[in-house]
Design an enzyme around this catalytic site. Structure first.
Site, PDB file in Angstrom:
ATOM      1  N   ARG A 179       0.866  -1.175   0.000  1.00  0.00           N
ATOM      2  CA  ARG A 179       0.000   0.000   0.000  1.00  0.00           C
ATOM      3  C   ARG A 179       0.904   1.226   0.000  1.00  0.00           C
ATOM      4  O   ARG A 179       2.025   1.185   0.518  1.00  0.00           O
ATOM      5  CB  ARG A 179      -0.902   0.024   1.236  1.00  0.00           C
ATOM      6  N   LYS A 205      -2.600  -2.673   7.789  1.00  0.00           N
ATOM      7  CA  LYS A 205      -3.832  -2.316   8.485  1.00  0.00           C
ATOM      8  C   LYS A 205      -3.953  -3.083   9.788  1.00  0.00           C
ATOM      9  O   LYS A 205      -3.566  -4.239   9.887  1.00  0.00           O
ATOM     10  CB  LYS A 205      -5.040  -2.610   7.587  1.00  0.00           C
ATOM     11  N   HIS A 273      -2.635   2.654  -6.163  1.00  0.00           N
ATOM     12  CA  HIS A 273      -3.210   1.443  -5.565  1.00  0.00           C
ATOM     13  C   HIS A 273      -3.460   0.369  -6.618  1.00  0.00           C
ATOM     14  O   HIS A 273      -3.436  -0.827  -6.305  1.00  0.00           O
ATOM     15  CB  HIS A 273      -4.514   1.771  -4.831  1.00  0.00           C
ATOM     16  N   ARG A 276      -0.776  -2.198  -6.767  1.00  0.00           N
ATOM     17  CA  ARG A 276      -0.907  -3.299  -5.791  1.00  0.00           C
ATOM     18  C   ARG A 276      -1.818  -4.378  -6.358  1.00  0.00           C
ATOM     19  O   ARG A 276      -1.535  -5.566  -6.246  1.00  0.00           O
ATOM     20  CB  ARG A 276      -1.451  -2.732  -4.479  1.00  0.00           C
ATOM     21  N   HIS A 299      -3.631  -9.337   3.772  1.00  0.00           N
ATOM     22  CA  HIS A 299      -5.075  -9.409   3.953  1.00  0.00           C
ATOM     23  C   HIS A 299      -5.392 -10.259   5.183  1.00  0.00           C
ATOM     24  O   HIS A 299      -4.827 -11.345   5.368  1.00  0.00           O
ATOM     25  CB  HIS A 299      -5.750 -10.045   2.734  1.00  0.00           C
ATOM     26  N   TYR A 308      -9.242 -11.580  -6.652  1.00  0.00           N
ATOM     27  CA  TYR A 308      -8.303 -11.583  -7.771  1.00  0.00           C
ATOM     28  C   TYR A 308      -8.492 -12.780  -8.684  1.00  0.00           C
ATOM     29  O   TYR A 308      -8.070 -12.745  -9.839  1.00  0.00           O
ATOM     30  CB  TYR A 308      -6.861 -11.517  -7.254  1.00  0.00           C
TER      31      TYR A 308
END
Length: 335
Positions: A179, A205, A273, A276, A299, A308
Site C-alpha cells: 500500500r 492495516k 493502488h 498493488r 489481507h 483476484y
C-alpha cells in the site's frame, strides 16, 4: 504512524463526545479505548468509527426529537434505525458509507452488551445495504514497468532525484504489492541495499506486521534514489522525502502517476493502488497460490484475496473472446 492521523482521530473523538452528551460520553470513550487496545484499530479507522457514530447519534436525536441516552437506545425499533439510515442516504451517503455507518453503531451496541449495560436489538434486526463489489482494475505488465521507469518522465522539468524517488516508490508498490502508506512509512534502515537483503518488514492495516520480499531490481531503484537524494537519510528517519526534506506525501506520488498515465494513454483507474492490484493479479496469472498472495498483501481474510481470481478469470475470458475462432456466434441468416 502519521501524526496527522492521530490528530484527526482525536478531533473526531471530541466531536463524538460533543454529539453524545454527558450520559453516553464515558461509554463511548470506553468503546473507543476497546477499539484501540483490544482490537488494535489504527487511528484512521478509529476516526472513521467516531465520525460515523457521531453522525448516527445526531440523526437519531433529530429523529427522536431529543437527546439520545441509554433508554432511547434500548427502546429503539427497527423502523427508527431505518429512518436514520434513510436520513443519512438523503444526505448523499453512498451504500459503502451506509454499511460503515451501521457497522459503527453495531460495534458500540456490542460494547454495551459485553459490558453488561444493555442491548440494542433493533440494530441487529436491520439489514445493511447490499454492496456490489467492483473488481480491481490492474494495469498491464508493460504499463507497470513504464510507470516505474524514470525515463517515462524524462521531459518533465523536475530534479533527477525527484524522478528517481517517484520511480523507486512505484517500483515498491508494483514489485512488492505494498500500500502507498506502507511504502512511505519505511525508514532508510528498513530497506536493504542491493545484494544485502531481499525483504522488508511493513506494518499494514490493524497494526499487522509482515515480511515482504523485494526484487533486486526494486532495491537498485531505491539505491539510485538514495544516491541522488540531497537529504541525509538517517536509518530511523523516513526513506522517501518531499521537496523540502520532510516525509513524502502520498498525494505527490498520486500526482506523478496521474501525469504519467496521461502520457502513456492509461485510464483513470491507473492509480498507485492499482499497482498493488497488478502485483496480485500478475502473481496469480503466473501460478501463485492464493494463500501466499494473501500473506504478501497482508489481507486478514482469504475472501479479500479471492477477488483476484475473478479478475484473472475475466482477463482470460476477454482474451478468449478476442482470439478464439468460436468465441463469436455466426450471424443468423434468413430461412
Amino acid at each position: 504512524m502519521a501524526s496527522t492521523d492521530v490528530e484527526k482521530a482525536a478531533r473526531a473523538e471530541i466531536a463524538l463526545m460533543a454529539a453524545a452528551g454527558e450520559a453516553l460520553a464515558p461509554l463511548l470513550r470506553g468503546w473507543l479505548d476497546r477499539l484501540a487496545h483490544e482490537r488494535r484499530l489504527s487511528p484512521k479507522t478509529r476516526e472513521a468509527y467516531a465520525r460515523d457514530m457521531a453522525a448516527f447519534l445526531h440523526l437519531l436525536g433529530r429523529h427522536l426529537g431529543g437527546p439520545v441516552g441509554l433508554e432511547a437506545l434500548a427502546t429503539l425499533a427497527p423502523r427508527d434505525v431505518r429512518a436514520v439510515i434513510a436520513a443519512r442516504r438523503a444526505d448523499g451517503a453512498e451504500p459503502r458509507t451506509l454499511v460503515r455507518f451501521l457497522a459503527a453503531a453495531r460495534s458500540f451496541a456490542r460494547h454495551l452488551e459485553r459490558e453488561g449495560i444493555g442491548k440494542v436489538g433493533a440494530l441487529a434486526a436491520v439489514k445493511a445495504p447490499k454492496l456490489v463489489r467492483s473488481l480491481p482494475r490492474p494495469v498491464t505488465v508493460e504499463a507497470a514497468r513504464a510507470l516505474a521507469d524514470p525515463a517515462t518522465r524524462a521531459g518533465e522539468d523536475r530534479d533527477n532525484w525527484v524522478l528517481a524517488r517517484d520511480a523507486a516508490v512505484i517500483a515498491l508498490l508494483y514489485g512488492s504489492g505494498l500500500r502507498i502508506s506502507e511504502a512511505l512509512s519505511l525508514t532508510a534502515g528498513e530497506v536493504p541495499l542491493p545484494g544485502q537483503g531481499d525483504q522488508v518488514t511493513v506494518t499494514g492495516k490493524g497494526g499487522r506486521m509482515r515480511m515482504v520480499p523485494v526484487l533486486q531490481q526494486v532495491l537498485e531503484a531505491v539505491s539510485e534514489y538514495r544516491t541522488l537524494c540531497p537529504y541525509q537519510l538517517d536509518p530511523d528517519a523516513p526513506l522517501f522525502r518531499g521537496a523540502k526534506g520532510g516525509p513524502l506525501s502520498p498525494r505527490v506520488v498520486q500526482q506523478a502517476v496521474e501525469r504519467m498515465r496521461g502520457a502513456l494513454g492509461l485510464p483513470d483507474s491507473a492509480t498507485p493502488h492499482a499497482l498493488r492490484h497488478s502485483f496480485a493479479t500478475h502473481l496469480l496469472a503466473g501460478g501463485g497460490d492464493l494463500r501466499s498472495i494473501q500473506e504478501l498483501l497482508g489481507h486478514a481474510s482469504l475472501s479479500t484475496t479471492q477477488v483476484y481470481t475473478a479478475v484473472d478469470a475475466a482477463a482470460l475470458m476477454a482474451s478468449w473472446r478476442s482470439a478464439h475462432p468460436r468465441a463469436r456466434l455466426p450471424e443468423k441468416t434468413g430461412q
